[in-house]
Enzyme design. Structure first.
Site, PDB file in Angstrom:
ATOM      1  NE  ARG A   1      -2.187  -1.201   3.526  1.00 13.97           N
ATOM      2  CZ  ARG A   1      -1.618  -0.485   4.415  1.00 13.97           C
ATOM      3  NH1 ARG A   1      -1.974   0.774   4.574  1.00 13.97           N
ATOM      4  NH2 ARG A   1      -1.021  -0.842   5.554  1.00 13.97           N
TER       5      ARG A   1
ATOM      6  CB  CYS B   1       1.019  -6.087  13.969  1.00 14.95           C
ATOM      7  SG  CYS B   1       2.114  -4.870  13.483  1.00 14.95           S
TER       8      CYS B   1
ATOM      9  CE  LYS C   1      -5.033  -7.041  10.838  1.00 10.11           C
ATOM     10  NZ  LYS C   1      -3.795  -6.469  10.753  1.00 10.11           N
TER      11      LYS C   1
ATOM     12  NE  ARG D   1       0.162  -8.612   2.520  1.00 10.83           N
ATOM     13  CZ  ARG D   1      -0.458  -8.270   3.831  1.00 10.83           C
ATOM     14  NH1 ARG D   1      -1.596  -8.833   4.189  1.00 10.83           N
ATOM     15  NH2 ARG D   1       0.328  -7.450   4.523  1.00 10.83           N
TER      16      ARG D   1
ATOM     17  CE  LYS E   1      -6.943  -4.170   5.177  1.00 11.68           C
ATOM     18  NZ  LYS E   1      -5.743  -4.083   5.741  1.00 11.68           N
TER      19      LYS E   1
ATOM     20  CE1 TYR F   1       1.285  -6.913  -3.220  1.00  9.31           C
ATOM     21  CE2 TYR F   1       0.369  -5.258  -1.852  1.00  9.31           C
ATOM     22  CZ  TYR F   1       0.966  -6.588  -2.124  1.00  9.31           C
ATOM     23  OH  TYR F   1       1.131  -7.393  -0.769  1.00  9.31           O
ATOM     24  N   GLY F   2      -2.678  -5.854  -4.499  1.00 11.43           N
ATOM     25  CA  GLY F   2      -3.297  -5.859  -3.010  1.00 11.43           C
ATOM     26  C   GLY F   2      -4.084  -4.631  -2.527  1.00 11.43           C
TER      27      GLY F   2
ATOM     28  CG  ASN G   1       3.321  -6.253   1.801  1.00  8.91           C
ATOM     29  OD1 ASN G   1       2.679  -7.104   2.755  1.00  8.91           O
ATOM     30  ND2 ASN G   1       2.902  -5.540   1.111  1.00  8.91           N
TER      31      ASN G   1
ATOM     32  CB  SER H   1      -0.330  -3.644   8.153  1.00  4.37           C
ATOM     33  OG  SER H   1      -1.516  -2.856   7.727  1.00  4.37           O
TER      34      SER H   1
ATOM     35  CG  HIS I   1      -6.781  -3.189  10.168  1.00  2.00           C
ATOM     36  ND1 HIS I   1      -5.639  -2.591  10.203  1.00  2.00           N
ATOM     37  CD2 HIS I   1      -6.569  -4.222   9.458  1.00  2.00           C
ATOM     38  CE1 HIS I   1      -4.736  -3.561   9.568  1.00  2.00           C
ATOM     39  NE2 HIS I   1      -5.514  -4.481   8.770  1.00  2.00           N
TER      40      HIS I   1
ATOM     41  CG  ASP J   1       3.151 -20.987  23.472  1.00  2.48           C
ATOM     42  OD1 ASP J   1       2.515 -21.898  24.120  1.00  2.48           O
ATOM     43  OD2 ASP J   1       4.148 -21.212  23.024  1.00  2.48           O
TER      44      ASP J   1
ATOM     45  CG  ASP K   1      -7.180  -7.511   7.226  1.00  2.98           C
ATOM     46  OD1 ASP K   1      -6.203  -7.099   7.773  1.00  2.98           O
ATOM     47  OD2 ASP K   1      -7.395  -6.648   6.154  1.00  2.98           O
TER      48      ASP K   1
HETATM   49  P1  GTP Z   1      -2.235  -7.524   7.593  1.00  2.00           P
HETATM   50  O1  GTP Z   1      -2.595  -8.702   6.728  1.00  2.00           O
HETATM   51  O2  GTP Z   1      -1.144  -6.869   6.760  1.00  2.00           O
HETATM   52  O3  GTP Z   1      -3.237  -6.615   7.996  1.00  2.00           O
HETATM   53  O4  GTP Z   1      -1.323  -8.314   8.869  1.00  2.00           O
HETATM   54  P2  GTP Z   1      -1.818  -9.177   9.935  1.00  2.00           P
HETATM   55  O5  GTP Z   1      -2.071  -8.543  11.203  1.00  2.00           O
HETATM   56  O6  GTP Z   1      -2.704 -10.375   9.805  1.00  2.00           O
HETATM   57  O7  GTP Z   1      -0.419 -10.095  10.288  1.00  2.00           O
HETATM   58  P3  GTP Z   1       0.179 -11.521  10.370  1.00  2.00           P
HETATM   59  O8  GTP Z   1      -0.693 -12.413  11.296  1.00  2.00           O
HETATM   60  O9  GTP Z   1       0.463 -11.619   8.929  1.00  2.00           O
HETATM   61  O10 GTP Z   1       1.622 -11.074  10.897  1.00  2.00           O
HETATM   62  C1  GTP Z   1       2.836 -11.097  10.284  1.00  2.00           C
HETATM   63  C2  GTP Z   1       3.909 -10.980  11.086  1.00  2.00           C
HETATM   64  O11 GTP Z   1       3.940 -11.020  12.421  1.00  2.00           O
HETATM   65  C3  GTP Z   1       4.915 -12.375  10.574  1.00  2.00           C
HETATM   66  O12 GTP Z   1       5.903 -11.914  10.448  1.00  2.00           O
HETATM   67  C4  GTP Z   1       4.762 -13.094  11.834  1.00  2.00           C
HETATM   68  O13 GTP Z   1       5.804 -14.030  12.013  1.00  2.00           O
HETATM   69  C5  GTP Z   1       4.853 -12.241  12.907  1.00  2.00           C
HETATM   70  N1  GTP Z   1       4.014 -12.693  14.029  1.00  2.00           N
HETATM   71  C6  GTP Z   1       2.464 -13.025  14.170  1.00  2.00           C
HETATM   72  N2  GTP Z   1       2.081 -13.293  15.385  1.00  2.00           N
HETATM   73  C7  GTP Z   1       3.474 -13.372  16.120  1.00  2.00           C
HETATM   74  C8  GTP Z   1       3.798 -13.387  17.554  1.00  2.00           C
HETATM   75  O14 GTP Z   1       3.035 -14.116  18.420  1.00  2.00           O
HETATM   76  N3  GTP Z   1       4.910 -13.550  18.009  1.00  2.00           N
HETATM   77  C9  GTP Z   1       6.004 -12.985  17.342  1.00  2.00           C
HETATM   78  N4  GTP Z   1       7.292 -12.783  17.677  1.00  2.00           N
HETATM   79  N5  GTP Z   1       5.842 -12.731  15.857  1.00  2.00           N
HETATM   80  C10 GTP Z   1       4.495 -12.860  15.286  1.00  2.00           C
HETATM   81  C1  SPV Z   2      -2.756  -4.635   5.367  1.00  2.00           C
HETATM   82  O1  SPV Z   2      -1.945  -3.793   4.915  1.00  2.00           O
HETATM   83  O2  SPV Z   2      -3.237  -4.170   6.358  1.00  2.00           O
HETATM   84  C2  SPV Z   2      -3.362  -5.519   4.849  1.00  2.00           C
HETATM   85  C3  SPV Z   2      -2.770  -5.975   3.381  1.00  2.00           C
HETATM   86  O3  SPV Z   2      -4.279  -6.282   5.099  1.00  2.00           O
HETATM   87  S1  SPV Z   2      -3.616  -4.950   1.896  1.00  2.00           S
HETATM   88  O4  SPV Z   2      -4.923  -5.398   1.558  1.00  2.00           O
HETATM   89  O5  SPV Z   2      -2.701  -4.677   1.003  1.00  2.00           O
HETATM   90  O6  SPV Z   2      -3.785  -3.703   2.599  1.00  2.00           O
HETATM   91 MN    MN Z   3      -4.892  -5.388   7.179  1.00  2.90          MN
END
Ligand code: GTP
Ligand code: SPV
Ligand code: MN
Length: 594
Positions: free
Chosen positions: A74, A255, A257, A376, A211, A202-203, A374, A253, A231, A504, A282
């Site tokens: 994005r 982090c 989810k 996907r 979004k 892109y996405g 990034n 994003s 979100h 965990d 998401d």
């Molecule tokens: P968007 O799709 O961008 O909105 O992201 P999301 O919040 O769904 O993120 P996602 O779950 O794909 O997390 C992406 C990153 O966070 C990856 O690098 C994971 O390895 C890391 N991650 C997720 N959960 C944990 C956790 O509990 N501990 C740690 N250390 N890293 C985590």
């Molecule tokens: C985010 O960036 O929070 C996503 C991926 O979930 S995108 O759909 O590209 O925004």
């Molecule tokens: Mn997202």
């Protein structure tokens, strides 16, 4: 391929005429949602090289797509909220006056479909029959967009049948143009229910249901109509007695989810009969139900998840979700097996590979990554082994807790509970996180990302906070979800994550849900209620994290929090008089308590 209009809805046909007049497509194709049409589009995309077909035995109906190197995330600096006044968009959004912006976009998009097909995608955000669902029409000149939207949303004739003659639908124009980064704009016009996206493929920039609609436009609709677009993931924790409690969690994003939404309980929990069910990973649309509780639906129908780091250990349910009918974007290709690979998928990178830039790549010897950070996968929700039986429930699931969180190497404890709803809104409004590769920017830089909505709020953030406060005021205290904050990302002095995370994290969810039930004590601190270390179950991970280490990430350091309070005060200044007085008071309370 060309077909007849699938509707007689006058507002759609009139709008479509205007788009055709503007972009001048060679052909028009309505997306009807049929498998035959999807198969034909897949074949065409493979034929033109837009997508690469993967091994039909190892990855049935799966495809790889690579975007341009300048178009991999994005672009927040080029994402605009076009409200009549700048004040309505607020200080955290980029703004342009609507008529000026329309003109700029029309000049860019004019004639840009020449020789191309216009695909008309009718889609529903939410189960088609849900009272919470909303409808959009996206026109695009990209088969990749059509195929992704067909996974991420419900598309086709059923959507138009539901809409009938109504003009209550969101207009979306996407034009790839030349994928020129200097002319790329992602523009939302909340008052007009309109989205225009140009020069990207892109996405989040082009799957306009996600979004652009489900967060930016929908957050504004929610303000007007008394509901919330967030979100947030939605998950259910099933207890050994069969009870299921649902929570929503907002993390910025990339982090965590998707990971939390699909987590597998630790062995000790599985043995006792705990299960986790995924409703969404998401976006959540949230509304008060007839019983006075808040109910959430997932408006999406698939997962657009981060590929790198996804593996059979970190997130098996996500990996299994990608085993069929999935589109991969910007990952590496193994030419020998015609399967995809990304960093940390396994310890066996391809020797005879192609990286995300399309270059020959040997994963065993190369010092460069094969997949973009990034990169996907777009996977159908039905593939997910832990998909909640409530996924299609038109009324959604009742929410017990809201959880905020982000990446903070220091400061924020593993988990704490806000003192009450308004204090929880304060916690969400002031949350901060280290930036990730999901958007173009400086990775690792700490920034405030209120409720994980900084890039996605379609109006003034201060008014959005007031909306949160108003929603809380409309709920009976015993029915309102409790609000928590978590931080899986505390690091030690060597830069290692302290908390094991992933599955965990259920140990923390257990504490959260016990707090909701009132069955566990907590320690009151200036920032809220923190667990007593003995109340976080460490059974099975005592080797990984000791009681003392756990205690260290539950501590609240008043000196550091004083600095944080000063930072929040500075951050709030930009909102001027529009800052809800409740939040100013919350900040004063925090300072006094420290
Ligand atoms: P968007 O799709 O961008 O909105 O992201 P999301 O919040 O769904 O993120 P996602 O779950 O794909 O997390 C992406 C990153 O966070 C990856 O690098 C994971 O390895 C890391 N991650 C997720 N959960 C944990 C956790 O509990 N501990 C740690 N250390 N890293 C985590
Ligand atoms: C985010 O960036 O929070 C996503 C991926 O979930 S995108 O759909 O590209 O925004
Ligand atoms: Mn997202």
């Amino acid at each position: 391929m060309e077909n007849k209009a699938l509707t007689t809805n006058k507002s759609i046909l009139a709008w479509l005429d205007q788009q055709i007049e503007l972009v001048k497509p060679a052909k028009i194709m309505w997306i009807d949602g049929s498998q035959a049409q999807i198969d034909a589009l897949r074949a065409e995309a493979v034929e033109t090289g837009e997508m690469i077909k993967l091994n039909p035995e190892l990855a049935p109906d799966c495809f790889l797509h690579r975007t341009k190197a300048n178009d991999v995330a994005r672009v927040e600096a080029r994402t605009l909220i076009c409200t009549p006044t700048k004040e309505e968009a607020g200080p955290t959004n980029n703004w342009m006056e609507p008529s000026e912006c329309y003109k700029m976009l029309y000049d860019i998009a004019r004639d840009s479909y020449k020789g191309r097909t216009m695909y008309v995608i009718p889609y529903s955000m939410g189960p088609v029959t849900s009272p919470l669902a909303k409808i959009g029409i996206e026109v695009t000149d990209s088969i990749y967009v059509v195929l992704n939207m067909s996974i991420m949303t419900r598309v086709g004739q059923a959507v138009l049948d539901r809409l009938g003659d109504s003009d209550d639908w969101v207009r979306g124009l996407h034009a790839k143009c030349d994928v020129d980064a200097e002319k790329r704009y992602i523009c939302q016009f909340p008052q007009d229910n309109t989205i225009i996206s140009v020069n990207s493929a892109y996405g989040g920039n082009v799957l306009l249901g996600k979004k652009c609609f489900a967060l930016r436009i929908a957050s504004y609709q929610g303000l007007k109509e008394g509901w919330q677009a967030e979100h947030m993931l939605i998950l259910g924790v099933e207890f050994p007695n069969g009870d299921i409690k649902y929570v929503c969690a907002a993390f910025p994003s990339a982090c965590g989810k998707t990971n939390l939404a699909m987590m597998i309980p630790p062995e000790a929990y599985r043995e006792k009969g705990y299960k986790v069910w995924t409703v969404g990973d998401d976006i959540a649309w949230i509304r008060k139900g007839p019983d006075g509780r808040l109910y959430a639906i997932n408006p999406e129908n698939g997962f657009f998840g981060v590929a790198p780091d996804t593996n059979m250990h970190s997130n098996p349910n996500a990996l299994i979700s990608t085993q069929k009918g999935t589109i991969f974007t910007n990952v590496a290709l193994n030419k020998d097996t015609m399967t995809v690979w990304w960093e940390k998928l396994d310890k066996n990178p391809p020797e005879n590979g192609i990286d995300w830039l399309g270059r020959e790549w040997n994963g065993k010897t190369s010092s460069e990554v094969g997949a973009h950070p990034n990169s996907r996968f777009t996977a159908p929700a039905v593939n997910c082994p832990c998909l909640s039986p409530e996924f299609e429930n038109p009324n959604g699931v009742p929410i017990s807790a809201f959880i905020f969180g982000g990446r903070r190497a220091k400061l924020a404890p593993l988990v704490y509970q806000s003192k009450d709803w308004n204090n929880g809104v304060f916690v969400g409004s002031s949350m901060a996180s280290e930036q990730t590769a999901a958007a173009v920017g400086t990775i690792g830089a700490l920034r405030r990302d209120p409720m994980a909505m900084l890039p996605f709020c379609g109006y003034n953030m201060a008014d959005y906070w007031q909306h949160w406060i108003d929603i809380g005021a409309s709920l009976d205290a015993d029915k309102a979800p409790k609000i928590f904050n978590v931080n899986w990302f505390r690091k030690d002095d060597e830069g290692n994550f302290i908390w094991p995370g992933f599955g965990d994290n259920l140990r923390v969810l257990e504490w959260i849900l016990k707090r909701c039930e009132g069955t566990v004590d907590a320690k009151e601190t200036p920032i809220g209620y923190v667990p007593n270390p003995e109340d976080i179950n460490l059974e099975g991970i005592e080797d990984e994290i000791s009681k003392e280490t756990l205690a260290s990430i539950l501590e609240v350091d008043p000196a550091l929090w004083k600095e944080e309070a000063d930072g929040i005060e500075k951050y709030y200044e930009q909102f001027g008089d529009r800052l809800p007085p409740v939040l100013r008071q919350q900040l004063e309370n925090l300072k006094a308590a420290l």
